[in-house]
Design a protein around this motif. Structure first.
Motif: not given
Length: 588
Positions: A418-423, A440-441, A510-520
């Motif tokens: 799926p496409a990236a989501s979140g803020a 960010g996800e 520069l450092k930009v943080e994000f979250t990797v969610n487990a694959a569905a």
């Protein structure tokens, strides 16, 4: 009448002198009266003197990167010891204000100022750094003459890059609104602005194509995109996006099931792309289709005869594996785009100054077994090469449902990322450079869209994952900006990660943080599903608590057992809660 002034005693006169001296000293710095052990009445010692002690504070300092600069040139500086959070003003020779900056929390700030072109030459110049209660003069600065400008004719006024459309923008699917999964969809745009960039997405998610400066002078553009083979049958849509002015259109279409291929690959004619506008990636074509069966170069359109593209790590790879490559003789400094089978973009890089680049791409896990190819594209001049390789096996999948369904339709169906989501997330530095991501996800294998601004102009930007793997390299434009996408590797673990944006001259990080969610979880019959006998249900909770930083991965799958008219449903729920130590931040 004669007035008589009382005679002052020596002690009183000494007291007045001390008061004047102390007042003058207090105007120069903070002083604290420290009476001696022998102090008498009135805070003086036996001799009538006042003891004063200065309070020590961190002294402000300024460092210049050069002491000689041409009129109209720039001087970079680093200032420390200034009031934290205050406003720092920089002047030339205590006269014209050159710029203002905000002091960081640590009392330091870095920046650059431009010396006015009309500044007189010589070594009698300096920079003045001013903040609340602080004034510091730099070392001597020598200004040299600027090179004489070559006379040029006055250019005629030119219209802006984009021209407002005369009519409302429209999109039309020229080949009909029905397509099989893996098939191509042609579209036509009208009423757009000249020179606009065009982006086409499927269902507001995956990007199917991008064309820079593509819209023609009459506001039209035509192109072709490929619907991903794993796309589910049913109702979908294309989203057409363009900036300046912001434009968003939707075109509905219906996807039907793809027809099974009788062989391992059709060979094709080389990617047509279908783009009619200038600058479109899809507009570079290779109609010869030569090079089949070769692990090295194909044919080139408009490029140097010496251009080549080679698969360097062997021409056989499993689905989900990696393919290394090298190109030579490509347009130096231009963007290199690598596609799979003239369809899915696997990566983008900047060609080196010698016209070469080496890299690695990941074959999608859902790539079918058989013959495939990589398409290498670059503009100015348009260059298109093809290198063939073979996918030796498909990603592992369950053979079917436990109920023994003869069709096994669910087996081996790939789940699209799926496409990236979140803020969104962003980071900036004191010099004004900024890096941002629009979401960010993301799941492993997903794409993050990013943009950098105020980076060093015309320099290479490198994007790393967790300060380790390089996800891509690009070149910023004249104002230090670039916008693109990076793909999170399929093997990336769930949890907290970051992108590192790097550029030289001056060094920028520069450092930009994000979250990797487990694959569905995969659907019934696919890899990763867990099944139980009808009428039963199991749950499993696995926990490891030996680490300090935690994150949770929750996956679930369910299936109904309908084979043979059996009543009830088989449901399996799997929940895994894992802990791991947070990855330490590495240097850029």
């Amino acid at each position: 009448m004669t007035s008589v002034r009382p005679a002052s005693s020596p002690a009183a006169r000494r007291g007045r002198v001390v008061a004047v001296t102390a007042g003058t000293a207090l105007g120069l710095g903070t002083l604290v009266a420290a009476p001696s052990a022998a102090a008498g009445t009135g805070g003086t010692d036996l001799t009538g003197r006042v003891a004063l002690t200065a309070v020590n504070t961190a002294a402000p300092a300024v460092t210049l990167d050069t002491t000689s600069v041409r009129a109209g040139g720039e001087v970079r500086f680093t200032a420390t010891g200034f009031p934290a959070g205050g406003r720092l003003s920089v002047k030339l020779d205590d006269a014209p204000l050159l710029a203002q900056f905000t002091v960081g929390d640590g009392g330091s700030v870095s920046g650059r100022v431009t010396i006015p072109a009309a500044t007189s030459t010589g070594d009698g110049h300096w920079l003045r750094f001013l903040a609340t209660g602080t004034s510091l003069k730099s070392e001597s600065l020598t200004v040299t003459a600027a090179p004489p400008a070559s006379p040029t004719p006055t250019p005629a006024p030119t219209p802006s890059r984009t021209t407002a459309p005369a009519t409302d923008p429209k999109v039309r699917l020229t080949g009909g609104n029905k397509v099989t999964a893996g098939g191509r969809v042609s579209f036509a745009l009208s009423g757009f602005a000249k020179g606009q960039n065009i982006t086409v997405k499927l269902d507001d998610g995956a990007v199917l194509g991008r064309w820079n400066g593509a819209v023609n002078a009459d506001g039209t553009f035509t192109g072709t995109v490929t619907v991903p083979a794993p796309t589910a049958a049913g109702a979908h849509w294309l989203r057409v996006l363009a900036p300046d002015p912001a434009t968003s259109l939707r075109a509905d279409l219906t996807v039907t099931s793809s027809s099974p291929s009788p062989g391992g690959g059709s060979g094709g004619s080389g990617g047509s792309g279908g783009a009619s506008g200038p600058g479109g990636v899809g507009g570079v074509t290779d109609t010869n289709g030569s090079g089949r069966g070769s692990a090295s170069s194909g044919t080139s359109t408009g490029a140097s005869p010496a251009a080549s593209a080679t698969v360097t790590g062997g021409s056989r790879v499993a689905a989900g594996g990696k393919v290394s490559f090298r190109v030579t003789g490509f347009p130096a400094g231009r963007q290199l785009t690598v596609k799979l089978d003239d369809s899915k973009i696997l990566g983008r890089w900047t060609v080196g100054s010698d016209g070469s680049h080496a890299g690695i791409v990941t074959v999608p896990p859902d790539a079918t077994k058989g013959a495939h190819w990589l398409r290498f594209l670059a503009p100015d001049p348009p260059t298109s090469l093809r290198a063939d390789f073979t996918v030796t096996s498909e990603a592992a999948a369950s053979s079917g449902s436990p109920g023994g369904s003869p069709s096994g339709a669910a087996g081996g169906v790939a789940v699209p990322v799926p496409a990236a989501s979140g803020a969104p997330a962003a980071a900036t530095d004191d010099a004004g450079a900024k890096a941002e991501i629009t979401a960010g996800e993301v799941q492993p294998g997903g794409t993050l869209h990013f943009k950098v601004t105020a980076f060093p102009a015309g320099k290479q930007v490198t994007v790393k994952l967790d300060d380790e793997a390089i996800l891509g390299q690009w070149k910023t434009d004249g104002d230090g900006s670039y916008e693109g996408d990076v793909t999170v590797p399929d093997a990336t673990s769930a949890g907290a990660h970051w992108l590192r944006f790097l550029a030289p001259d001056p060094p920028t990080s520069l450092k930009v943080e994000f979250t990797v969610n487990a694959a569905a979880a995969a659907g019934p019959g696919t890899k990763g599903s867990a099944m139980t006998a009808p009428g039963t249900a199991t749950q499993s909770l696995v926990a490891a608590s030996h680490s300090t930083v935690s994150y949770a991965t929750v996956a679930w799958s369910a299936a109904a057992a309908a084979a043979g008219g059996a009543a009830g449903a088989a449901a399996t729920t799997l929940m895994v809660v894992r802990r791991r130590t947070a990855r330490p931040a590495h240097g850029a």
